[in-house]
Design a protein around this motif. Structure first.
Motif, short mmCIF file in Angstrom:
data_model
loop_
_atom_site.label_atom_id
_atom_site.label_comp_id
_atom_site.label_asym_id
_atom_site.label_seq_id
_atom_site.Cartn_x
_atom_site.Cartn_y
_atom_site.Cartn_z
N UNK A 1 0.84 -1.21 0.00
CA UNK A 1 0.00 0.00 0.00
C UNK A 1 0.87 1.26 0.00
N UNK A 2 1.95 1.25 0.75
CA UNK A 2 2.86 2.40 0.78
C UNK A 2 3.52 2.61 -0.58
N UNK A 3 3.91 1.52 -1.23
CA UNK A 3 4.51 1.65 -2.57
C UNK A 3 3.50 2.19 -3.57
N UNK A 4 2.27 1.76 -3.47
CA UNK A 4 1.23 2.28 -4.36
C UNK A 4 0.99 3.77 -4.14
N UNK A 5 1.00 4.19 -2.89
CA UNK A 5 0.83 5.62 -2.59
C UNK A 5 1.98 6.44 -3.14
N UNK A 6 3.23 5.93 -3.02
CA UNK A 6 4.38 6.64 -3.58
C UNK A 6 4.27 6.73 -5.10
N UNK A 7 3.87 5.64 -5.73
CA UNK A 7 3.71 5.62 -7.18
C UNK A 7 2.62 6.59 -7.62
#
Length: 101
Positions: free
Chosen positions: A28-34
């Protein structure tokens, strides 16, 4: 004995669920950064177009719309060299007015 197995099984399930929750949180954190990066890139791209639109001018327009450019050029040539009462010249003028809207 059965109680020990059940407690061990529950402990293993709890650990697996924690592990899954951690992985989902990281994902979820990687998706938010992307999502944030894509939003920034699109904003930068739109700013680039807004700031540099004046640089493209007629040549860029001619490249994007070759038929419209040909009609504009033909109309301009006919308008300059042809008689004003010509039927074709009037049609081209009408076409130019229509294309410029």
């Amino acid at each position: 004995m059965a109680r020990d197995r059940r407690e061990q099984w529950q402990g293993e399930v709890t650990n697996e669920l924690r592990h899954i929750a951690q992985r989902l949180s990281a994902f979820d954190q990687r998706l938010e950064r992307l999502d944030h990066q894509l939003t920034e890139l699109i904003a930068q791209h739109l700013n680039y177009h807004a700031e540099n639109e004046h640089r493209w001018g007629l040549f860029r327009w001619a490249q994007r719309y070759p038929f419209r450019f040909a009609v504009l050029l033909a109309g301009l040539i006919l308008w300059i060299h042809g008689p004003d009462t010509s039927f074709l010249s009037g049609l081209v003028r009408d076409a130019l007015l229509h294309l410029s809207r």
